[in-house]
Scaffold this motif. Structure first.
Motif: not given
Length: 55
Positions: A34-55
């Motif tokens: 829902d957030a992805a759709i909402f921000y896309k409607k506002l003209g935001f574009a994905v610029a990067r993705e972050v990958t993480w691993k809990p320890l």
């Protein structure tokens, strides 16, 4: 678009422009489609993705 979220981000954009900001960055969980759709409607574009691993 007069939903509260749209109005709030419009105000953020207005203030950022007043302060001569060149962009707005935000984070949301990748599972939150829902957030992805909402921000896309506002003209935001994905610029990067972050990958993480809990320890």
């Amino acid at each position: 678009m007069d939903e509260p979220g749209f109005l709030a981000l419009a105000e953020v954009e207005r203030i950022a422009a007043e302060q001569s900001c060149s962009q707005i960055e935000l984070d949301y969980w990748c599972e939150n489609e829902d957030a992805a759709i909402f921000y896309k409607k506002l003209g935001f574009a994905v610029a990067r993705e972050v990958t993480w691993k809990p320890l």
